[in-house]
Structure formats: C-alpha cells, structure tokens
Scaffold this motif. Structure first.
Motif, mmCIF file in Angstrom:
data_model
loop_
_atom_site.group_PDB
_atom_site.id
_atom_site.type_symbol
_atom_site.label_atom_id
_atom_site.label_comp_id
_atom_site.label_asym_id
_atom_site.label_seq_id
_atom_site.Cartn_x
_atom_site.Cartn_y
_atom_site.Cartn_z
ATOM 1 N N LEU A 187 0.825 -1.203 0.000
ATOM 2 C CA LEU A 187 0.000 0.000 0.000
ATOM 3 C C LEU A 187 0.865 1.263 0.000
ATOM 4 O O LEU A 187 0.531 2.259 -0.645
ATOM 5 N N HIS B 243 0.853 4.386 -2.787
ATOM 6 C CA HIS B 243 0.642 5.782 -2.417
ATOM 7 C C HIS B 243 1.790 6.695 -2.852
ATOM 8 O O HIS B 243 1.546 7.851 -3.202
ATOM 9 N N ILE C 192 -4.876 5.162 -5.549
ATOM 10 C CA ILE C 192 -5.794 4.944 -4.435
ATOM 11 C C ILE C 192 -6.487 3.609 -4.653
ATOM 12 O O ILE C 192 -7.189 3.420 -5.646
ATOM 13 N N HIS C 193 -6.268 2.677 -3.748
ATOM 14 C CA HIS C 193 -6.880 1.362 -3.904
ATOM 15 C C HIS C 193 -8.379 1.415 -3.629
ATOM 16 O O HIS C 193 -9.179 0.887 -4.387
ATOM 17 N N SER C 194 -8.783 2.038 -2.543
ATOM 18 C CA SER C 194 -10.176 2.326 -2.138
ATOM 19 C C SER C 194 -11.003 1.116 -1.756
ATOM 20 O O SER C 194 -12.191 1.236 -1.506
ATOM 21 N N ILE D 299 -9.532 -1.717 0.498
ATOM 22 C CA ILE D 299 -8.642 -2.563 1.299
ATOM 23 C C ILE D 299 -9.499 -3.446 2.209
ATOM 24 O O ILE D 299 -10.230 -2.952 3.059
ATOM 25 N N ASP E 154 -7.713 4.795 2.447
ATOM 26 C CA ASP E 154 -6.987 3.520 2.385
ATOM 27 C C ASP E 154 -6.393 3.167 3.746
ATOM 28 O O ASP E 154 -6.399 2.002 4.158
#
Length: 708
Positions: A514, A518, A526-528, A530, A587
C-alpha cells in the motif's frame, strides 16, 4: 343558639393558631382527600348544637374557602406542566450538540456520522417523593427517518438527567447517554426510555427494533419489541426507523412506570408495552432536567420530535397534543400501478406484443444455429491499438478456462466470478469486468494499461486483458495458490488458521504494498477497497494486494480527490461514506480495520454484532485485550505475544480514527510496524513508538526501493 352581631367569635383565635398547621398540611399526600371532604355541604359534625354555640355559618364558609385556596396555591406551586405542539424554538428549549429546530420541529440528529444531539426543557423539574414514590406523565410524537446513501441505525431516548450538555457521553450505540467509562455508574442519576434501532450484544439488546428502560446503564432493566397490543390482544410491531410518525405515552404513578406507543391518530392502547416499578428515591436527585438525546455512528438516521407534553400532576396530559396536520417524513413509496408511466407502458407493451414475440423467435433460431460454437473476437477498434501490447486473443482465454467452466470458478469479485485458467505454462486468474460506455471503456483501459506497469512483490501482477464485445472486458492476473486472506482468517479451524507470526508477516506485506501504491510510483494510486478478500496469498504465503478494478490514480503533484462512491461497508472511512470522495487517508482507514480483523479473527461487520472498530475501542478502554484476541491463537494473558497484539490493536485503532487528519500516513505505519517488531524485547509503549515514528521520513525508504 344565636350569636349577637357585636359579640366576639371564639373561632377566630382558634383559627389563627390553626393556620400554620393547615399550611403545612397542604404539602401532605392526603391533600386531595382533605380538599374533597371540605367541599361537602352541609358539613357533618357529631354535635351540631355544640358547633352552633361556638361559630356561625359564615365562619364555617370562611374556614373552608381559606383551606381550599391554600390547597390550590400549594398544588400550583409544586406541579410542573408544559406543552409543545409543533412550536419548538431555540429559545424555549435547550439545544446541545447537533440538535436544532427547523420549521418548529425539534431535530436531534440529521445525516452526519458520529454525532450527538440533546434537547432539554430549560428549567429543572422539582422531584417530590412520597414514601419513595414519584409520579409524572409525558407524551411525545416522533419520527425516525433513514437517510439516503447511509445504512440506518442507532436511536434516541427520553431521559431525566441531573445536568445539561453532552460532556461524558459518546455517539453511536451509546445514544448520547453515557460512554464506555460512565455506563453503569450509579452516580449517573439518569432515568431513560430508549428507542433503539440497532442490536448491540454488548448491552444484551433483544433485537434491532426495541424499547427499553435504562437506569444509569445502556443495558436495559426491561425491554420489548417496539409496537402495541390491540383490543383483541394481538401484538403489532412498529418499525421505529421507517419514517412513520408514532405517539408515545410514559406514565408513572407512585413509581409504577407504564410505557405505551401507537401509530399517530390511534387512541392509547389499554395494555402498556412495558410496565415495571422503579425506586426513584435512589435514582433521581431533588431537581432534574428532562428531555431527549439521540446519536448516530457509522449508521445514520434522522431523529425528530414533533410534539411533547409533560406534567407532574396531570396523567392525561397526552390528550393535549395536536395529532392532525403534522408534516410527513416517511420515504415516498407510491405504488407503480397508479403511475402514468405504468399505464402508458401497459398500452405500449400491449400494442408491441406481436413484435416482441417475433424478436424472441428470431433470437432463438440464431442461438440454435450457433449451437456450441466457440465465440470469436470482435473486430478491433482503432483506439485499442494503443493498448495492444497487453491484449490477449479471446480464443486463448476461452480455451484457458475451458470455456469459462463452472469447475474453474475460484471466487467471486465485485464484478462477477473469478476463474482459474492456464495460459501456456502460467496459471492465471481471469475476471470479467463490465464497462457501460465506450468513453468509460477507454478511460478504464488507460488506467489498466498504466497499472500493468506497477511492479512490486506485494502487489498481484496484472498480466493482460482481452475484449469480446462492447461493454465487456476480461482481465488476467497472476494466480495466487493459497487464495484470499479472508478464507484463512474466517473459514478455518484452529489447526489450519494462520499463526500470529504469519499474521504479522501478512500485515507487513500489505502495508508495504500500500505504501508503494501511495508514493512509490509516478502516480498516487488509491486502492479504495482494502479488505481481507482483496489480500491474496501466493505459494510461499507472501501477501499481495489485488483487485485494482476500483483503484484511482492521480499525478503526484495533484490533489488526490475523486468523487466516486466505491468500497465495502465496514471498511469505508466516515468521510468516504459522507462525501463519496476517496483518498489515501481512506486507504489507511481500511488498513486499520484489516489490522483489527487479523488480531481478532472477526469480520468488520457481522450480523447482530457492533461494528468491529467500535467494539475494539471499548475493549481497549476497558483494558480487556485478551478478550478480543482470536481464541484460536491460544495466547497467554501475559507475554511478549499479547503485548505485541495490544500494540497492533492500538495501531489499527489509530489508522481507523474517525477523523481523517488524525490518521498516520502509510510511511508512518511502516515505521511503527518496524518499531513494534524491533522493540518487542524492551516493551516500549505504543505512544513512545508512535512519537518516535512520526519524525522519521520514508520518502526514499528502503521499503520502497526493495519492493520494486
């Protein structure tokens, strides 16, 4: 025997001595009986001739009149009574927290998360006890309404409280009454009737739609499902938070409390919903405030009081409330069968029935002719050439999955099933993605093409893509032999569950991946989403972040702030739920929830249980970390492992802080993880680790370099 007009009446001096005693008598519980007896005429005495000898008829009349006046004055002074018929203002009611008055309606909470609203009558109510008993009556009309884009939950309460303000109270399941420290304290001196629409096992709630009597504690002394008993003895449940308007009657006569509720416009049911005796002499102080309190948490709903009456002497005060022409707050639920669109649709549909039948027949004929022929690729569009280097032929993907056979299904993603397949000598995971428009397809493909260049040992590698038809994409990822983390945490016994050492390794791997997303690349990714289901384990049990279908990218010099409501309930940060805007802080919140899941072996949201984050805050405040640890780990109450777990819980709660600005960055998280592992032997406190970590820069950290 008659008395001369000029003679002195012997009753006058006797009455002067009696007057102070009469005044004190008016405060006794037998005052009503005395008033009734004195109003009877003629007065009955054992020896009328004797009375005629000492006083005249006019003296008797004067005596009775004075007694009656004194009694009336005494009652008017000691009784408290008020009525609000949809005429609340900010001047006739005390407002605290998020409570407001809008269009003469008292609104305790609106659509914000983790808020408290409290409203109290401005003056204290004198509490008059007689043989440890106390009497009062109140009635109010309320509406609890779910809010758009929020899951509904929590509730409100009518209460007696010794003080104003909301200090010492918490939101969410605490209803703004108490907090984890004060809950159950006999010095609270709080009497409350709660209307709760969320089931909290920690308070032994019976269900998610109940009324309860709270005496200094959120664990109700008595409770019942919200509703009423009709005249036939049948119980009808009323859903507290469906937006409908209900009336409540709370009547206390000599400390026997009766609670009744019904739909607006109904007469008060004869049989109360709850009836119990309360010893108010030990519970309430001599003077108390009276009013309402409500709260929201991650779950949000609006709590409104439309009308309210209260009296310490008149048990029928509820009849004074106006129950007509009140505003409606129920969500619109108009029947589609009454709509013009439905009628027009029926007419058009009927006239085109023949055409539809012809189309169906034609489609069936085409399908029959095709049989089981293998699908072929669509023609390649011009814009696809830009992304050609990573494009696979649909024929190859079709063959790799045995025609997308159900036998090769290995999981379910947000957009459909995930298949296992073999492309050459490599195993792949195949996902089908739906994209609505060509513009959206091109934007999505640009993102996928960029993401393929992300290379890190803790990210699932995107191998390539193919397209069969417009609006549909197929993505191929590197196959992870040990599946997703959620199966190792929530779907196995103590013999197959992950050890604590492996769990720490998983969290370190996820944090590393992560951090790379970033700030380890030219774009902030941005994974959004997790969560444990998106953490995959390879053959060597290394953890890798997957499912970039929701990821958003921004150049490093731009603000990361895309309005797109994505993610999974339970892992979403409060500001994402509120605004729909994803960010790196969101995140970090999801990572914090994941940390708590790994320690506890419990999902972020489970039916009938409080949210994991809220529950863990309470556990830490009570210093009961052993209770929260996954029992399959069989951890000793004292030792290095339990200390390390406690530090990890603190880290998880810090990352899952409700305020985005209070959360650490992933740089600081990685530093804290390193400090926790390094300082296991000298047992430094979490605050010491956090302080030392906050000053360390990770801009050019070895973690980033080694992972690329």
């Amino acid at each position: 025997m008659t008395q001369n007009p000029g003679s002195t009446n012997p009753l006058h001096g006797w009455f002067d001595n009696l007057f102070p005693w009469l005044l004190s008598l008016t405060r006794s519980p037998f005052v009503l009986l005395l008033q009734l007896s004195l109003s009877i005429s003629p007065i009955c005495v054992p020896n009328r001739s004797f009375v005629e000898g000492i006083m005249s008829c006019s003296s008797i009349t004067l005596f009775c009149a004075v007694i009656s006046i004194l009694i009336s004055i005494s009652l008017s002074v000691s009784a408290t009574e008020f009525i609000f018929n949809t005429n609340f203002t900010s001047t006739n009611i005390l407002l605290f927290g998020n409570a407001t008055v809008d269009s003469s309606v008292l609104i305790l909470t609106r659509d914000s998360t983790f808020t408290i609203g409290r409203a109290l009558y401005p003056s204290k109510i004198p509490i008059r006890f007689s043989d440890s008993s106390f009497s009062f009556a109140t009635s109010f009309i309320f509406s609890v309404t779910p809010q758009p884009n929020h899951l509904p939950g929590h509730g409100f309460a009518f209460l007696f409280t010794p003080s104003t303000g909301i200090n010492g109270t918490s939101s969410a399941q605490n209803l703004g009454l108490f907090n984890f420290t004060t809950n159950g304290n006999p010095n609270n001196h709080v009497f409350a009737i709660e209307f709760d629409s969320f089931q909290n096992q920690e308070f032994n709630d019976s269900n998610d739609n109940h009324v309860g009597v709270d005496l200094n504690s959120l664990e109700s002394t008595a409770s019942s499902t919200a509703g009423f008993w009709n005249e036939h003895g049948e119980f009808k449940e009323l859903r507290i938070n469906n937006g409908e308007i209900y009336q409540v009657w709370i009547e206390c006569l000599n400390s026997l409390v009766n609670i009744t509720m019904a739909e607006l416009g109904m007469r008060k049911p004869r049989k109360p919903l709850i009836s119990l005796s309360v010893n108010f002499s030990e519970l309430l102080l001599d003077e108390m405030f009276v009013g309402f309190t409500a709260s929201t948490g991650q779950l949000v709903q609006s709590h409104k009081i439309l009308s309210w009456s209260f009296s310490t002497s008149n048990l029928s005060i509820g009849d004074a409330l106006v129950r007509t022409n009140l505003p409606s707050f129920a969500p619109h639920n108009d029947s589609i069968f009454n709509s013009i669109a439905f009628i027009v649709g029926i007419i058009v549909g009927g006239s085109g029935l023949v055409i539809i039948c012809c189309i169906v027949v034609y489609v069936l004929v085409i399908i029959k002719r095709r049989g089981t022929k293998k699908p072929m690729d669509d023609d390649i569009e011009d814009w696809e050439l830009e992304y050609w280097p990573h494009r696979f032929a649909y024929d190859d993907v079709y063959a790799a999955t045995d025609g997308f056979s159900e036998a090769n299904v290995v999981g379910f993603g947000r957009n459909g099933m995930v298949y296992k397949g073999e492309l050459g000598r490599s195993k792949v995971a195949v996902k089908k993605i739906s994209v609505e428009s060509e513009c959206g397809m091109r934007e999505f493909m640009a993102e996928i093409s960029s993401l393929r260049r992300l290379k890190h040992r803790n990210l699932v590698k995107l191998i390539g893509w193919c397209k069969k038809e417009k609006g549909s994409l197929i993505l191929m990822y590197e196959f992870m032999e040990n599946g997703s983390l959620d199966k190792k945490l929530f779907e196995c016994d103590e013999n197959t569950t992950l050890s604590w050492e492996k769990r720490m390794k998983v969290l370190s791997d996820v944090a590393t991946g992560l951090l790379y997303l970033h700030q380890g690349w030219d774009y902030k990714v941005i994974h959004s989403d997790i969560k444990a289901n998106n953490v995959l384990l390879d053959r060597d049990m290394n953890a890798r972040l997957g499912d970039f279908g929701l990821a958003r990218m921004q150049p490093n010099k731009r603000t990361v702030d895309k309005k797109r409501v994505v993610g999974t309930v339970g892992y979403l940060a409060p500001e994402v739920v509120r605004t729909g805007r994803v960010s790196m802080q969101g995140d970090v919140f999801g990572f914090g929830v994941l940390v708590l899941e790994v320690v506890c072996g419990r999902r972020a949201m489970e039916e009938g249980k409080p949210l994991l984050v809220d529950w863990m805050r309470g556990v830490m405040e009570r210093n009961e970390i052993v209770v929260a640890v996954d029992e399959r780990l069989k951890v000793e109450e004292v030792g290095e492992e339990i200390d390390e777990m406690e530090r990890m819980v603190c880290l998880g709660l810090l990352c899952a802080h409700p305020e985005a600005g209070a959360r650490p960055t992933m740089q600081q998280v990685m530093n804290i993880l390193g400090e926790i592992n390094k300082d296991n032997s000298n047992h430094r406190t979490f605050e010491q680790i956090k302080t030392s970590s906050s000053s360390t820069s990770f801009v050019e950290s070895d973690v980033l370099k080694s992972g690329r």
